[in-house]
Design a protein around this motif. Structure first.
Motif, PDB file in Angstrom:
ATOM      1  N   TYR A  62     -29.859 -18.453  31.620  1.00  0.00           N
ATOM      2  CA  TYR A  62     -28.479 -18.879  31.381  1.00  0.00           C
ATOM      3  C   TYR A  62     -28.391 -20.279  30.799  1.00  0.00           C
ATOM      4  O   TYR A  62     -27.398 -20.634  30.175  1.00  0.00           O
ATOM      5  CB  TYR A  62     -27.637 -18.731  32.653  1.00  0.00           C
TER       6      TYR A  62
ATOM      7  N   LYS B  81     -30.849 -16.940  21.578  1.00  0.00           N
ATOM      8  CA  LYS B  81     -29.766 -16.083  22.090  1.00  0.00           C
ATOM      9  C   LYS B  81     -29.729 -14.768  21.325  1.00  0.00           C
ATOM     10  O   LYS B  81     -29.450 -13.718  21.885  1.00  0.00           O
ATOM     11  CB  LYS B  81     -28.413 -16.803  21.943  1.00  0.00           C
ATOM     12  N   TYR B  82     -30.016 -14.858  20.058  1.00  0.00           N
ATOM     13  CA  TYR B  82     -30.040 -13.642  19.233  1.00  0.00           C
ATOM     14  C   TYR B  82     -31.142 -12.698  19.735  1.00  0.00           C
ATOM     15  O   TYR B  82     -30.932 -11.499  19.909  1.00  0.00           O
ATOM     16  CB  TYR B  82     -30.270 -14.019  17.768  1.00  0.00           C
TER      17      TYR B  82
ATOM     18  N   MET C 290     -21.752 -10.736  28.371  1.00  0.00           N
ATOM     19  CA  MET C 290     -21.707 -11.666  27.234  1.00  0.00           C
ATOM     20  C   MET C 290     -21.629 -10.892  25.923  1.00  0.00           C
ATOM     21  O   MET C 290     -20.856 -11.202  25.036  1.00  0.00           O
ATOM     22  CB  MET C 290     -22.994 -12.494  27.269  1.00  0.00           C
ATOM     23  N   VAL C 291     -22.437  -9.850  25.827  1.00  0.00           N
ATOM     24  CA  VAL C 291     -22.436  -9.048  24.603  1.00  0.00           C
ATOM     25  C   VAL C 291     -21.096  -8.335  24.457  1.00  0.00           C
ATOM     26  O   VAL C 291     -20.510  -8.280  23.386  1.00  0.00           O
ATOM     27  CB  VAL C 291     -23.612  -8.045  24.600  1.00  0.00           C
TER      28      VAL C 291
ATOM     29  N   LEU D 266     -22.879 -17.436  19.971  1.00  0.00           N
ATOM     30  CA  LEU D 266     -23.537 -16.612  20.987  1.00  0.00           C
ATOM     31  C   LEU D 266     -24.785 -15.908  20.456  1.00  0.00           C
ATOM     32  O   LEU D 266     -25.444 -15.186  21.182  1.00  0.00           O
ATOM     33  CB  LEU D 266     -22.552 -15.569  21.528  1.00  0.00           C
ATOM     34  N   GLY D 267     -25.062 -16.105  19.170  1.00  0.00           N
ATOM     35  CA  GLY D 267     -26.249 -15.469  18.601  1.00  0.00           C
ATOM     36  C   GLY D 267     -26.079 -13.974  18.414  1.00  0.00           C
ATOM     37  O   GLY D 267     -27.055 -13.231  18.375  1.00  0.00           O
ATOM     38  N   LEU D 268     -24.830 -13.516  18.310  1.00  0.00           N
ATOM     39  CA  LEU D 268     -24.591 -12.077  18.134  1.00  0.00           C
ATOM     40  C   LEU D 268     -24.580 -11.744  16.640  1.00  0.00           C
ATOM     41  O   LEU D 268     -23.584 -11.314  16.074  1.00  0.00           O
ATOM     42  CB  LEU D 268     -23.264 -11.684  18.804  1.00  0.00           C
TER      43      LEU D 268
ATOM     44  N   ASP E 290     -33.998 -11.328  32.638  1.00  0.00           N
ATOM     45  CA  ASP E 290     -33.066 -11.313  33.766  1.00  0.00           C
ATOM     46  C   ASP E 290     -33.205 -12.562  34.635  1.00  0.00           C
ATOM     47  O   ASP E 290     -32.516 -12.713  35.627  1.00  0.00           O
ATOM     48  CB  ASP E 290     -33.315 -10.064  34.615  1.00  0.00           C
TER      49      ASP E 290
ATOM     50  N   PHE F 259     -20.719 -14.206  34.249  1.00  0.00           N
ATOM     51  CA  PHE F 259     -21.916 -14.839  33.692  1.00  0.00           C
ATOM     52  C   PHE F 259     -22.895 -15.372  34.725  1.00  0.00           C
ATOM     53  O   PHE F 259     -23.969 -15.783  34.382  1.00  0.00           O
ATOM     54  CB  PHE F 259     -21.508 -15.958  32.744  1.00  0.00           C
TER      55      PHE F 259
ATOM     56  N   ARG G  30     -30.049 -21.172  19.377  1.00  0.00           N
ATOM     57  CA  ARG G  30     -29.162 -20.091  18.930  1.00  0.00           C
ATOM     58  C   ARG G  30     -29.972 -18.830  18.577  1.00  0.00           C
ATOM     59  O   ARG G  30     -29.606 -17.723  18.927  1.00  0.00           O
ATOM     60  CB  ARG G  30     -28.366 -20.547  17.702  1.00  0.00           C
TER      61      ARG G  30
ATOM     62  N   SER H 224     -29.881 -11.056  22.821  1.00  0.00           N
ATOM     63  CA  SER H 224     -28.818 -10.066  22.647  1.00  0.00           C
ATOM     64  C   SER H 224     -29.366  -8.796  22.017  1.00  0.00           C
ATOM     65  O   SER H 224     -28.806  -7.723  22.166  1.00  0.00           O
ATOM     66  CB  SER H 224     -27.664 -10.634  21.817  1.00  0.00           C
ATOM     67  N   GLN H 225     -30.484  -8.904  21.333  1.00  0.00           N
ATOM     68  CA  GLN H 225     -31.092  -7.732  20.720  1.00  0.00           C
ATOM     69  C   GLN H 225     -32.095  -7.053  21.652  1.00  0.00           C
ATOM     70  O   GLN H 225     -32.740  -6.082  21.270  1.00  0.00           O
ATOM     71  CB  GLN H 225     -31.799  -8.126  19.416  1.00  0.00           C
TER      72      GLN H 225
ATOM     73  N   SER I   3     -23.811 -13.547  37.321  1.00  0.00           N
ATOM     74  CA  SER I   3     -24.542 -12.427  37.917  1.00  0.00           C
ATOM     75  C   SER I   3     -25.777 -12.130  37.075  1.00  0.00           C
ATOM     76  O   SER I   3     -25.880 -12.539  35.924  1.00  0.00           O
ATOM     77  CB  SER I   3     -23.650 -11.195  37.965  1.00  0.00           C
ATOM     78  N   ARG I   4     -26.673 -11.392  37.663  1.00  0.00           N
ATOM     79  CA  ARG I   4     -27.905 -11.085  36.951  1.00  0.00           C
ATOM     80  C   ARG I   4     -27.657 -10.168  35.763  1.00  0.00           C
ATOM     81  O   ARG I   4     -28.396 -10.165  34.795  1.00  0.00           O
ATOM     82  CB  ARG I   4     -28.915 -10.449  37.909  1.00  0.00           C
ATOM     83  N   SER I   5     -26.607  -9.380  35.872  1.00  0.00           N
ATOM     84  CA  SER I   5     -26.331  -8.474  34.755  1.00  0.00           C
ATOM     85  C   SER I   5     -25.327  -9.116  33.799  1.00  0.00           C
ATOM     86  O   SER I   5     -24.757  -8.465  32.948  1.00  0.00           O
ATOM     87  CB  SER I   5     -25.782  -7.155  35.266  1.00  0.00           C
ATOM     88  N   GLY I   6     -25.134 -10.401  33.983  1.00  0.00           N
ATOM     89  CA  GLY I   6     -24.137 -11.103  33.175  1.00  0.00           C
ATOM     90  C   GLY I   6     -24.374 -11.019  31.686  1.00  0.00           C
ATOM     91  O   GLY I   6     -23.457 -11.132  30.895  1.00  0.00           O
ATOM     92  N   PHE I   7     -25.598 -10.801  31.352  1.00  0.00           N
ATOM     93  CA  PHE I   7     -25.887 -10.799  29.928  1.00  0.00           C
ATOM     94  C   PHE I   7     -25.149  -9.706  29.167  1.00  0.00           C
ATOM     95  O   PHE I   7     -24.649  -9.916  28.072  1.00  0.00           O
ATOM     96  CB  PHE I   7     -27.387 -10.718  29.670  1.00  0.00           C
TER      97      PHE I   7
ATOM     98  N   TYR J  64     -27.366 -20.434  27.298  1.00  0.00           N
ATOM     99  CA  TYR J  64     -25.946 -20.246  26.985  1.00  0.00           C
ATOM    100  C   TYR J  64     -25.096 -21.472  27.333  1.00  0.00           C
ATOM    101  O   TYR J  64     -23.924 -21.510  27.018  1.00  0.00           O
ATOM    102  CB  TYR J  64     -25.417 -18.986  27.686  1.00  0.00           C
TER     103      TYR J  64
END
Ligand code: SF4
Ligand code: SF4
Lengths: 115, 301
Positions: A67, A99-100, B57-58, B119-121, A62, B48, A96, A103-104, B50-54, A70
């Motif tokens: 950021y 970021k993965y 993003m997802v 985005l690494g998703l 957090d 993006f 990259r 996101s996980q 904000s602290r909960s921006g993540f 990104y």
């Protein structure tokens, strides 16, 4: 996403980041760093440091610094000048992969698995 | 036939609906007016910073998967819409002059998923790649001709990592045209005697190694190419890939680049839809003109 895969990615990232020689050749060529007017966490080298500290728990997911990951354009200019030896992954790929990891939820932070 | 925004351009060339070789636009040029609007939407919501921006993003990744993000109405984008049609027509015209008439998947045409990758998703990307691959297989596709470097990169470099025995040949149209330089030169109807400065795309050069092709094709069209300081493997980014979230930063990156180019020539060639949209923003303000290679091909053939 299993704990094991998370662990494997963290280990890979730490190993690869460990190959960085801190030469900072990547810093000046990064367009995002130039645009951010020389704020080091917006550079490739800075992003690797952020990743390292995310993985070892100094930063949590957090943290606003996260950021910076990104803001990477995935343009690959850093890869061209990087002086790390014996890399398995290029700098932009490490970012990259970071970021993965995020996101996980594989790093510390709200609703994240404990590292 | 269902009318979807990305097939409008294809009415003219009337490409066959099936064939072993397909032209895959992956909707990239057609999406340009929509991308702009979506970007505005996101920037105004500022999720993006904000602290909960993540989480946002997802969710963005999810929305792209469902195409919801590009189903929004476009705003004041007639010019861009007609530009993107011209580009795709120019590319198909040039391919047909060298005897290539690929099929087109029309409403079935998929998006490559490149933003999800950036985005690494990876979990979503895997699902998406499998879906696209199955679709291509259902259509018996053996070879794909891409029109933008991001799609070509995904299909050529990333898809094989997720698909065992991946057997689709992937090429960028510049590679195909440059293999037929002589034929191109002969059928060029109008020589475009002019000087242009070239802006290489990051993915095109550093990931795909497609560098000299744009230059040799330009020479066949009678164009003189001027090189900026940061060029070929050292090209500088247009700023586009992060525009969905960091508008200010994107603008600084693109201003730096456009100034470097404009100092050399008022006519600029690009070869990627993302570069096109990011650099053409400055046309009025700087009195320049940004041409996509496809537009030049349309002029020439
Ligand atoms: S790939 Fe990312 S970190 Fe590397 S130079 Fe480009 S913007 Fe900077
Ligand atoms: S160029 Fe490579 S080795 Fe040098 S600081 Fe950057 S990441 Fe580290």
């Amino acid at each position: 996403m299993g704990v094991d895969q998370g662990q494997a990615i963290r280990e890979t990232l730490l190993k690869e980041i460990g190959k960085c020689r801190a030469c900072r050749f990547c810093v000046d060529v990064c367009p995002a760093y130039q645009a951010a007017e020389w704020v080091e966490n917006m550079s490739p080298y800075g992003r690797l440091q952020i990743l390292k500290y995310l993985i070892n728990g100094t930063l949590n997911k957090d943290d606003p610094l996260v950021y910076s990951l990104y803001t990477c354009l995935q343009c690959g200019r850093c890869n061209r000048v990087c002086q790390a030896k014996g890399q398995d992954l290029e700098v932009s790929n490490l970012v990259r992969l970071g970021k993965y990891l995020l996101s996980q939820g594989l790093v510390k932070g709200k609703k994240s698995e404990k590292v | 036939m269902k009318t979807v925004y990305w097939t409008e351009w294809a009415r003219g060339p009337n490409l066959p609906r099936s064939g072993k070789t397909v032209l895959l636009t992956a909707r990239m040029y057609q999406m340009l007016p929509y991308i702009m609007q979506v970007t505005g939407l996101i920037a105004s919501a500022k999720p993006f910073v904000s602290r909960s921006g993540f989480g946002a993003m997802v969710n963005l990744g999810n929305r792209i998967m469902g195409d919801k993000i590009i189903r929004l109405k476009s705003l004041g984008s007639k010019n861009i819409r007609s530009k993107s049609k011209k580009i795709l027509l120019g590319i198909t015209n040039a391919l047909s002059t060298i005897g290539q008439r690929p099929a087109y998947l029309y409403e079935d045409e998929p998006y490559s998923g490149v933003l999800l990758y950036d985005l690494g998703l990876d979990e979503y990307i895997e699902e998406h790649i499998v879906k696209v691959y199955r679709l291509l297989k259902r259509h018996n596709v053996k070879k794909v001709i891409g029109v933008d470097p991001h799609t070509v990169f995904m299909l050529k470099e990333i898809y094989p990592r997720y698909i065992e025995d991946y057997d689709i040949e992937v090429k960028h149209y510049l590679e195909i045209l440059s293999e037929n330089d002589e034929a191109l030169k002969k059928s060029c109807k109008k020589s475009l005697e002019n000087e242009f400065v070239i802006h290489d795309s990051c993915y095109m050069t550093r990931e795909l190694g497609i560098i000299e092709q744009a230059r040799s094709i330009s020479a066949s069209l009678g164009i003189t190419i001027l090189e900026p300081g940061n060029t070929k493997l050292d090209t500088a980014c247009c700023g586009g890939p992060i525009e969905y979230a960091f508008r200010d930063l994107t603008e600084k990156v693109s201003t730096t680049r456009i100034q470097e180019l404009a100092n050399i020539s008022k006519n600029i060639i690009v070869e990627c839809p993302i570069c096109l949209i990011n650099l053409s923003k400055y046309e009025k303000e700087m009195g320049i003109k940004v041409w996509d290679m496809g537009e030049l091909l349309l002029e020439a053939f």
